[in-house]
Design an enzyme around this catalytic site. Structure first.
Site, mmCIF file in Angstrom:
data_model
loop_
_atom_site.group_PDB
_atom_site.id
_atom_site.type_symbol
_atom_site.label_atom_id
_atom_site.label_comp_id
_atom_site.label_asym_id
_atom_site.label_seq_id
_atom_site.Cartn_x
_atom_site.Cartn_y
_atom_site.Cartn_z
ATOM 1 C CG ASP A 40 -1.896 1.166 1.238
ATOM 2 O OD1 ASP A 40 -2.486 1.454 0.169
ATOM 3 O OD2 ASP A 40 -2.076 1.803 2.287
ATOM 4 C CE1 TYR A 89 2.782 5.568 -3.428
ATOM 5 C CE2 TYR A 89 1.394 3.818 -4.287
ATOM 6 C CZ TYR A 89 2.619 4.249 -3.844
ATOM 7 O OH TYR A 89 3.673 3.372 -3.813
ATOM 8 N N GLY A 90 -2.459 9.825 -3.707
ATOM 9 C CA GLY A 90 -3.716 10.341 -4.254
ATOM 10 C C GLY A 90 -3.592 11.293 -5.423
ATOM 11 C CB CYS A 131 -2.353 1.015 -2.770
ATOM 12 S SG CYS A 131 -2.437 2.751 -3.233
ATOM 13 C CB CYS A 165 -8.830 5.560 0.478
ATOM 14 S SG CYS A 165 -7.219 5.924 1.226
ATOM 15 C CG HIS A 211 -5.265 5.963 4.884
ATOM 16 N ND1 HIS A 211 -4.659 5.388 3.802
ATOM 17 C CD2 HIS A 211 -4.257 6.481 5.647
ATOM 18 C CE1 HIS A 211 -3.341 5.548 3.900
ATOM 19 N NE2 HIS A 211 -3.085 6.203 5.006
#
Length: 292
Positions: free
Chosen positions: A25, A57-58, A88, A202, A204
């Site tokens: 990720d 990475y967004g 990810c 995502c 997170h």
């Protein structure tokens, strides 16, 4: 890049069933996926790689994300991985076809997009599905394409946010008004669209699931990658003949990161909700080298 990746890859198939299932990720968010795997497939060994040196990475370009994914995959296969999970969402959206092509005949590659999309299709009642993800994931169209297959005719409302993942991953007093305000902003279009199912695109986001649920209301079902991935991984291992025979065994899990191991350890426990042992560091290319 492809020649370098292939040169570093060892052939690991059924004979290496004792190898770990490997996940990578952009940071520590994928530990929410690992958590579900550890709970649902406790007899397997797992290896996790967090690319914390290049997080987030967004907002990365598709070329960057593909290059990062190839590099991380090569590291994990060199470590003896018998299966690869791209935890990810941004990397999955950008790199999955290329990764599967590169690694064909070496290891199976499992992504988060298809399992989440299937689960969302099975969950929705009013055929209005929301997607909350990074701009890179939303812009790739990967979830939209997957939902057209698994939930044809459904209305999809996609919201991209570059702020949310870094707010969640930060150290210190991260549960503050800034995070609450961000959640309110990103959830508003989903509430306006009257979705009844939201894909947490995502890794997170499951950490703030209670905040998202409170903002969207109890009638909205939240779908996360962890619950969708663990079952998919277990089924794939059995299909490939790579599942460990001893279901009474308690497997091991270990960690690699590309940034500061101490920071990974401090933040990672919050995501894994289990003890973290030693974290090993590996070097990766500077993002500026991708287009060189």
């Amino acid at each position: 890049m492809l020649r370098r990746v292939r040169a570093n890859i060892r052939h690991v198939k059924a004979a290496d069933r004792d190898g770990p299932v490997a996940l990578f990720d952009s940071g520590v968010g994928g530990l929410t996926v690992l958590h579900e795997c550890l709970v649902q497939i406790p007899h397997e060994d797992f290896l996790y790689l967090g690319d914390t040196a290049r997080f987030p990475y967004g907002d990365r370009s598709l070329d960057e994300l593909r290059a990062f994914a190839q590099e991380l995959a090569a590291i994990l296969v060199d470590e003896g991985a018998k299966m690869l999970v791209v935890a990810c969402n941004s990397a999955t959206s950008a790199a999955m076809p290329k990764l599967r092509q590169d690694l064909a005949g070496v290891v199976d590659v499992i992504s988060v997009v298809e399992p989440e999309s299937r689960l969302a299709a099975d969950t929705t009642r009013n055929r209005r599905i929301g997607l909350l993800a990074t701009p890179a994931t939303v812009g790739s169209g990967a979830y939209q394409r997957a939902l057209r297959k698994s939930a044809p005719g459904c209305e999809v409302t996609a919201v991209g946010t570059r702020e949310l993942a870094p707010l969640i991953q930060r150290e210190g007093d991260w549960w503050d008004q800034e995070l609450v305000d961000c959640v309110d902003r990103v959830c508003e279009p989903l509430a306006d669209a009257k979705v009844d199912t939201v894909i947490l695109g995502c890794t997170h986001y499951p950490l703030i699931r209670p905040m998202l649920q409170r903002r969207l209301g109890r009638r909205v079902r939240l779908v996360s990658s962890g619950e969708a991935i663990a079952e998919t991984v277990h089924d794939a291992l059995r299909k490939d003949g790579l599942d460990r025979d001893d279901e009474d065994r308690r497997g091991d899990y270990s960690f690699i990161c590309t940034g500061d191991p101490g920071e990974f350890h401090r933040v990672g426990g919050r995501f894994l909700q289990m003890p973290l042992g030693q974290v090993r560091q590996v070097e990766v290319r500077d993002p500026r080298e991708v287009h060189a």
